[in-house]
Design an enzyme around this catalytic site. Structure first.
Site, mmCIF file in Angstrom:
data_model
loop_
_atom_site.group_PDB
_atom_site.id
_atom_site.type_symbol
_atom_site.label_atom_id
_atom_site.label_comp_id
_atom_site.label_asym_id
_atom_site.label_seq_id
_atom_site.Cartn_x
_atom_site.Cartn_y
_atom_site.Cartn_z
ATOM 1 N N HIS A 29 -1.995 -13.437 1.310
ATOM 2 C CA HIS A 29 -3.448 -13.429 1.143
ATOM 3 C C HIS A 29 -3.806 -14.285 -0.076
ATOM 4 O O HIS A 29 -2.944 -14.741 -0.810
ATOM 5 C CB HIS A 29 -3.948 -11.992 0.982
ATOM 6 C CG HIS A 29 -3.949 -11.233 2.268
ATOM 7 N ND1 HIS A 29 -4.949 -11.361 3.197
ATOM 8 C CD2 HIS A 29 -3.061 -10.369 2.797
ATOM 9 C CE1 HIS A 29 -4.689 -10.590 4.228
ATOM 10 N NE2 HIS A 29 -3.536 -9.987 4.026
ATOM 11 N N TRP A 55 -7.568 -23.422 -0.388
ATOM 12 C CA TRP A 55 -7.842 -23.623 1.039
ATOM 13 C C TRP A 55 -9.338 -23.476 1.316
ATOM 14 O O TRP A 55 -9.995 -22.592 0.762
ATOM 15 C CB TRP A 55 -7.117 -22.597 1.887
ATOM 16 C CG TRP A 55 -5.611 -22.717 1.879
ATOM 17 C CD1 TRP A 55 -4.864 -23.658 1.228
ATOM 18 C CD2 TRP A 55 -4.690 -21.858 2.549
ATOM 19 N NE1 TRP A 55 -3.539 -23.432 1.456
ATOM 20 C CE2 TRP A 55 -3.397 -22.339 2.260
ATOM 21 C CE3 TRP A 55 -4.821 -20.739 3.365
ATOM 22 C CZ2 TRP A 55 -2.256 -21.732 2.767
ATOM 23 C CZ3 TRP A 55 -3.681 -20.128 3.862
ATOM 24 C CH2 TRP A 55 -2.410 -20.624 3.571
ATOM 25 N N SER A 62 -8.259 -1.879 8.199
ATOM 26 C CA SER A 62 -8.580 -3.078 7.431
ATOM 27 C C SER A 62 -10.044 -3.419 7.655
ATOM 28 O O SER A 62 -10.611 -3.094 8.701
ATOM 29 C CB SER A 62 -7.704 -4.216 7.943
ATOM 30 O OG SER A 62 -8.315 -5.451 7.724
ATOM 31 N N SER A 63 -10.626 -4.121 6.697
ATOM 32 C CA SER A 63 -12.036 -4.515 6.849
ATOM 33 C C SER A 63 -12.218 -5.565 7.946
ATOM 34 O O SER A 63 -13.347 -5.833 8.350
ATOM 35 C CB SER A 63 -12.579 -5.036 5.523
ATOM 36 O OG SER A 63 -11.802 -6.122 5.073
ATOM 37 N N CYS A 64 -11.134 -6.153 8.435
ATOM 38 C CA CYS A 64 -11.295 -7.180 9.476
ATOM 39 C C CYS A 64 -11.605 -6.586 10.850
ATOM 40 O O CYS A 64 -11.804 -7.311 11.818
ATOM 41 C CB CYS A 64 -10.093 -8.108 9.546
ATOM 42 S SG CYS A 64 -8.649 -7.310 10.197
ATOM 43 N N VAL A 98 0.837 -1.206 0.000
ATOM 44 C CA VAL A 98 0.000 0.000 0.000
ATOM 45 C C VAL A 98 0.869 1.251 0.000
ATOM 46 O O VAL A 98 0.642 2.179 -0.781
ATOM 47 C CB VAL A 98 -0.937 0.021 1.235
ATOM 48 C CG1 VAL A 98 -1.799 1.268 1.221
ATOM 49 C CG2 VAL A 98 -1.800 -1.222 1.268
ATOM 50 N N GLY A 99 1.890 1.255 0.850
ATOM 51 C CA GLY A 99 2.757 2.428 0.942
ATOM 52 C C GLY A 99 3.423 2.731 -0.398
ATOM 53 O O GLY A 99 3.486 3.891 -0.827
ATOM 54 N N LYS A 137 -5.896 -2.641 14.836
ATOM 55 C CA LYS A 137 -6.417 -1.647 13.886
ATOM 56 C C LYS A 137 -7.561 -0.843 14.499
ATOM 57 O O LYS A 137 -7.716 0.348 14.214
ATOM 58 C CB LYS A 137 -6.857 -2.340 12.591
ATOM 59 C CG LYS A 137 -5.689 -2.860 11.768
ATOM 60 C CD LYS A 137 -4.840 -1.706 11.271
ATOM 61 C CE LYS A 137 -3.654 -2.132 10.449
ATOM 62 N NZ LYS A 137 -2.781 -0.990 10.090
ATOM 63 N N LEU A 175 -4.345 3.860 7.961
ATOM 64 C CA LEU A 175 -4.953 2.781 7.178
ATOM 65 C C LEU A 175 -5.235 1.571 8.049
ATOM 66 O O LEU A 175 -4.321 1.041 8.690
ATOM 67 C CB LEU A 175 -4.005 2.387 6.051
ATOM 68 C CG LEU A 175 -4.178 3.296 4.844
ATOM 69 C CD1 LEU A 175 -2.855 3.633 4.236
ATOM 70 C CD2 LEU A 175 -5.082 2.623 3.841
ATOM 71 N N TYR A 214 -4.826 -8.741 14.779
ATOM 72 C CA TYR A 214 -4.631 -7.640 13.832
ATOM 73 C C TYR A 214 -5.803 -6.664 13.950
ATOM 74 O O TYR A 214 -5.619 -5.441 13.966
ATOM 75 C CB TYR A 214 -4.549 -8.248 12.432
ATOM 76 C CG TYR A 214 -4.277 -7.278 11.330
ATOM 77 C CD1 TYR A 214 -3.022 -6.700 11.190
ATOM 78 C CD2 TYR A 214 -5.260 -6.957 10.398
ATOM 79 C CE1 TYR A 214 -2.759 -5.826 10.154
ATOM 80 C CE2 TYR A 214 -5.004 -6.087 9.361
ATOM 81 C CZ TYR A 214 -3.748 -5.521 9.242
ATOM 82 O OH TYR A 214 -3.500 -4.657 8.218
ATOM 83 N N THR A 259 -10.605 -2.671 1.955
ATOM 84 C CA THR A 259 -10.976 -4.073 1.845
ATOM 85 C C THR A 259 -9.729 -4.896 1.488
ATOM 86 O O THR A 259 -8.624 -4.379 1.494
ATOM 87 C CB THR A 259 -12.067 -4.210 0.755
ATOM 88 O OG1 THR A 259 -12.532 -5.537 0.765
ATOM 89 C CG2 THR A 259 -11.529 -3.862 -0.633
#
Ligand code: GDP
Length: 320
Positions: A185, A208, A113-115, A22-23, A146, A111, A142, A170
């Site tokens: 991921h 998986w 996360s959706s989690c 992202v950075g 966040k 930033l 995590y 997301t």
């Protein structure tokens, strides 16, 4: 057009975490903004050290900060390294957000996360769903870190009037991704598996879990564009979702990746691996109300990620 509240032109802008997926996308995107880009290397400043972060910020005096530094990883890495995911992320956020306040930073974007959202949140997930239910256990370490980052931004805004905002992207993918099969991921993992199976003419790849979970994906260049947009037009204490507004099943994603890679084989499911949360689609309504939408389709984005993989992005890092 949304009103421009903050201009980046001519500003000293620090991208914390500029080597991450992202950075580095934010650095690419900022090149057209006419700002001075500041970065720090891990060997010079350990972002988990308050003393080092504060010394660096006081001497370099950034005016705006993109807080993209994080210890990140896929479903297995999160489960295996809970202490790293919680401690490293908490320390980096706390040091940078507090350091930004002390150094008089004008604007900061954190930033997340959706989690951060509850495992069984109503879909699509609106920003107000935060802290309304239990988290998904495979990534709660995590997620807790966040959530603390969001709260830090809110707290410094309330107590000190700091213009600190939070964006919750997301599932992201694209150039600079981590292709290590144990810690990555799903998108980079499946790109690599499909590519290697194609090259060695294997008949199957392993997916998986059941393939039934639904996930939303956004190309990292779209995410970077949204972050730069929010830096300019958004100033509020609530966090804001950054997504595409659409989701697919893991099986649909697998078929798309195999199609892009040109792997003609079949999939087998490894049911010893977790599915994780059944569905994770965020509402994109708030971001749309600020006049932003993605421009890269999932098909184009996967093709771009595959090109980056072939171009040597295949770095075997522990996590992103
Ligand atoms: P999550 O969104 O936090 O669950 O993170 P991931 O991107 O790691 O996983 C998303 C979904 O893809 C989960 O249901 C995984 O079980 C599934 N999946 C299928 N194959 C793979 C794989 O090879 N690697 C990963 N990381 N996930 C996979």
């Amino acid at each position: 057009m949304s009103e421009i509240l903050y201009s980046l032109a001519g500003k000293r802008v620090w991208i914390a975490g500029h080597k991450g997926m992202v950075g580095s996308a934010i650095v690419r995107r900022l090149r057209s903004e006419g700002c001075e880009i500041l970065t720090t290397d891990r060997k010079d400043v350990d972002l988990r050290s308050q003393a080092q972060v504060e010394a660096w910020m006081t001497s370099l005096r950034p005016q705006a900060v993109f807080l993209a530094a994080a210890k990140v990883g896929g479903i297995l890495a999160n489960d295996q390294f809970p202490a790293d995911f919680l401690y490293d992320n908490l320390m980096m956020e706390a040091n940078i957000i507090h350091g930004a306040y002390k150094a008089g930073v004008e604007k900061l974007l954190f930033l997340g996360s959706s989690c951060i959202y509850p495992k069984f949140a109503n879909q699509p997930i609106v920003e107000e769903a935060l802290l309304t239910g239990m988290l998904e256990p495979t990534n709660e370490w995590y997620a807790i870190a966040k959530i603390a980052g969001i709260k830090l931004c809110q707290a410094y805004r309330r107590q000190h009037g700091a213009d600190f905002i939070s964006a919750m992207p997301t599932n992201l993918y694209g150039p600079g991704d981590n292709f290590d099969l144990n810690s990555s991921h799903v998108v980079p993992a499946l790109i690599r598996k499909a590519h290697e199976a194609k090259m060695s003419a294997e008949p199957t790849i392993t997916v998986w879990g059941t393939g039934n979970p639904r996930r939303e994906f956004l190309h990292v260049d779209d995410c970077a564009d949204a972050c730069v947009h929010l830096m300019k037009v958004y100033s509020d204490d609530s966090h804001i979702n950054v997504g595409s507004g659409d989701d697919v099943t893991i099986l649909e994603l697998t078929k798309l990746i195999c199609d892009v890679v040109g792997f003609p084989g079949e999939f087998v499911h490894d049911l010893s691996k977790p599915d994780g949360t059944p569905r994770k689609l965020m509402s994109a309504a708030k971001l749309r109300s600020f006049n932003w939408k993605p421009s890269i389709s999932l098909h184009e984005g996967i093709a771009d990620a595959y090109r980056a993989f072939l171009g040597g992005e295949y770095a075997m890092r522990a996590y992103g």
